[in-house]
Design an enzyme around this catalytic site. Sequence first.
Site, PDB file in Angstrom:
ATOM      1  N   CYS A  85       0.843  -1.195   0.000  1.00  0.00           N
ATOM      2  CA  CYS A  85       0.000   0.000   0.000  1.00  0.00           C
ATOM      3  C   CYS A  85       0.873   1.237   0.000  1.00  0.00           C
ATOM      4  O   CYS A  85       2.104   1.153   0.081  1.00  0.00           O
ATOM      5  CB  CYS A  85      -0.941   0.014   1.208  1.00  0.00           C
ATOM      6  SG  CYS A  85      -0.083   0.242   2.771  1.00  0.00           S
ATOM      7  N   ASP A 503      11.266  32.041 -28.592  1.00  0.00           N
ATOM      8  CA  ASP A 503      12.417  32.475 -29.375  1.00  0.00           C
ATOM      9  C   ASP A 503      11.964  32.545 -30.838  1.00  0.00           C
ATOM     10  O   ASP A 503      11.047  31.817 -31.241  1.00  0.00           O
ATOM     11  CB  ASP A 503      13.557  31.472 -29.200  1.00  0.00           C
ATOM     12  CG  ASP A 503      14.723  31.763 -30.114  1.00  0.00           C
ATOM     13  OD1 ASP A 503      15.210  32.902 -30.091  1.00  0.00           O
ATOM     14  OD2 ASP A 503      15.128  30.862 -30.864  1.00  0.00           O
TER      15      ASP A 503
END
Length: 807
Positions: A85, A503
């Site tokens: 778990c 860019d």
Amino acid sequence: MEKAKNTTSLQITGMTCSACASRIEKGLGRLEGVQEANVNFALERATVTYDPQIIDVPKLEETVHKLGYDVAKEATDLQLHGMYCAACAVRIEKTIAKMPGVKSSSVNFALETARVEYNPGEVSLQDIQERVAKLGYEAVLKGEQSDPASYREQAIAQQKRKLLISAVLSLPLLWSMVSHFSFLSWIWLPDLFMNPWFQLILATPVQFYIGKQFYVGAYKALRNKSANMDVLIALGTSAAYFYSMYLTLEWITAGGSETHAPAMYYETSAVLITLVILGKLFEALAKGRTSEAIKSLMGLQAKTALVIRDNQEKTIPVEEVLRGDIIIVKPGEKIPVDGEVLEGSSSVDESMLTGESIPVEKKAGDSLIGATINKNGSLKMTATKVGKDTALAQIVKVVEEAQGSKAPIQRVADVISGIFVPIVVGIAVLCFFIWYFWASPGNFAHALEISIAILVIACPCALGLATPTSIMAGSGRAAEFGVLFKGGEHLETTHKVDTIILDKTGTVTKGKPELTDVEADGMEEGELLRLIGTAERNSEHPLAEAIVSGIAGRGIELPDTTSFEAVPGYGIRAVVEGHDIIVGTRRLMAKYSIQIDERADHRMSELEQAGKTAMLAAVDGKYAGLVAVADTVKETSQEAISRLKDMGIQVIMMTGDNERTARAIADQVGIGDVLAEVLPEGKAEEVKKLQQQGRKVAMVGDGINDAPALAMADIGMAIGTGTDVAMEAADVTLMKGDLNSIPDAIYMSRRTMNNIRQNLFWALGYNSLGIPIAALGLLAPWIAGAAMALSSVSVVLNALRLQRMKI
């Protein structure tokens, strides 16, 4: 009072001589709290004795960095076995993180992996594995064991076998349960099914053989002063089993009359264990599907390669290909590894990497990417990158690391899981006493049932699976669309982005100049191009290459030049078939007294205003026309920017080009905000300015000069067709050269985060709602077990919806 002492070893890199060692030694020795520092140049190791109350290891490492050297860190991936778990994962992660020399540890419950970054001079991998073993789990280095998928298949087969045995033994007990419900009293029950002896014989192997894993897990957890799901299951089922055994012994003592057999609870423990095993099986099957992206990527790779060794052609597994091997790739075959064409020409389908459906023509000297498909011609290539260095292997590595990493939101679930079990046990005990002494005085069986239901319904498995399964499914699906997130934290942060900086060159534009305009004056266009192309063919300037490539693409044959002269900064002059050819700027024309009329000058200005580079041409001393080249906009840039705006994101273009050129490109694609004439070192500063305004900034670029800005941004996105440096500095790699990958990445992040929130809501809501219902006595233990199993499966299935997501 004697000073506290700690000793640590730092593995130093970057030392070139003994003077470096002496410098580091003195630098460390001067620090407050350091009692002794010795640096061994040969071993590249610093041994430091220090007072931990005054100074710590990170401060020592920081000092080494400031002196200009690096402290070596190793990162390793471990495959974990034995976790049941989320609490198991939290316990392993915290224990490893507390070990001396461990910088960080991250355990992924869904993938059953751990990523550990540590100082090899202070702690070894074996130490880490031994520490995990003491916790009761197994940790093996990835690659040292059989395929994790194979291991998972074996575990699934084992769970199926246990489920079958458990179901067969529990079915009669489940049948006997119907006697507890008046509305089902009409169902015939064999007397044997109600016999306590018979029920004890059926329930015992389920409790101690099938349920052994829960007892083992609970013991390991309690031994390490923690609690997990196994503790809840072991407590709940044991309470039901042993209370039923007590009633059975009491019945035997009383004479064992069949007509006065007590109400047993064997079915409660047996059915609970069966349902938990069923839930674990479903969970394992669903979790296996979350790694489908990795499987599909690995499936792209060629299995064999035809190499030339000892002057003979040999077919060998692709894993045995060595760098420098000569490989023959026949039409229709996959290119086995990354390399370069030696002989032949063909078209190659690179859509798996770039997303571009049109095949790319390849000839001698061109690069090839492994897993792409050779379409029509035979190629002879040399291998340049093999194994883990190939582009495909790097993609797989990025996806694996992203799936194995944690998003910050998962810390919430980890904290809750870590403290949840002890609280639940306390609630169950409290409710038992309340029901036994006040709500239902003296009714031990009813109080016990309520406690068992609380223990079972509160299992935090769903909570532990909520985040990692979504991260795995989301990052895997994103990879299929050519978006590679380097980690879960980047997948989470991307959805917060409100500003995108693009860019220009190579990002918004193609990054390669193209011939765009031709205007002839006094002669045919084809003849002008033939003369200009021949003259420019001898130039090495990028603009000349663009002109020659554009002319050659129009099918115009170029003769030889008699003479050639480059005029730096102005243009070129050449003699072609007896004609004096001059191509270049206005100044070059003025230098040779060539008259340019007003119309031509105006046209040149218009082209320059549009962001193009225009060049004038003269033949035999007379103006003959002009040509223009430009870095053209990618076909999809405008569409992508429009999508970003629709998503409410501000788009900014940043470039080192002049304002006029930048504005011309921005206008073409619909960008209103432009930062022009920004030097490479200034790009990161512009990102910082926006962040100081409270903006969440993503920087998108492809060049080395973009790397600082990519690193500075909240999210750095590198165009995958760009440089390796940019990709290394970025958080997200866009494998396609298409700007549409940017909104795709943001959309994937938003959908994944929504999915995580859904999972956390239902997991927390399930426990928050289930515990009060069970405490009120409205939930039978076996129903609680079924609901608990269903909750984990539902969380995983919800995460798997991301794998079917479309953009």
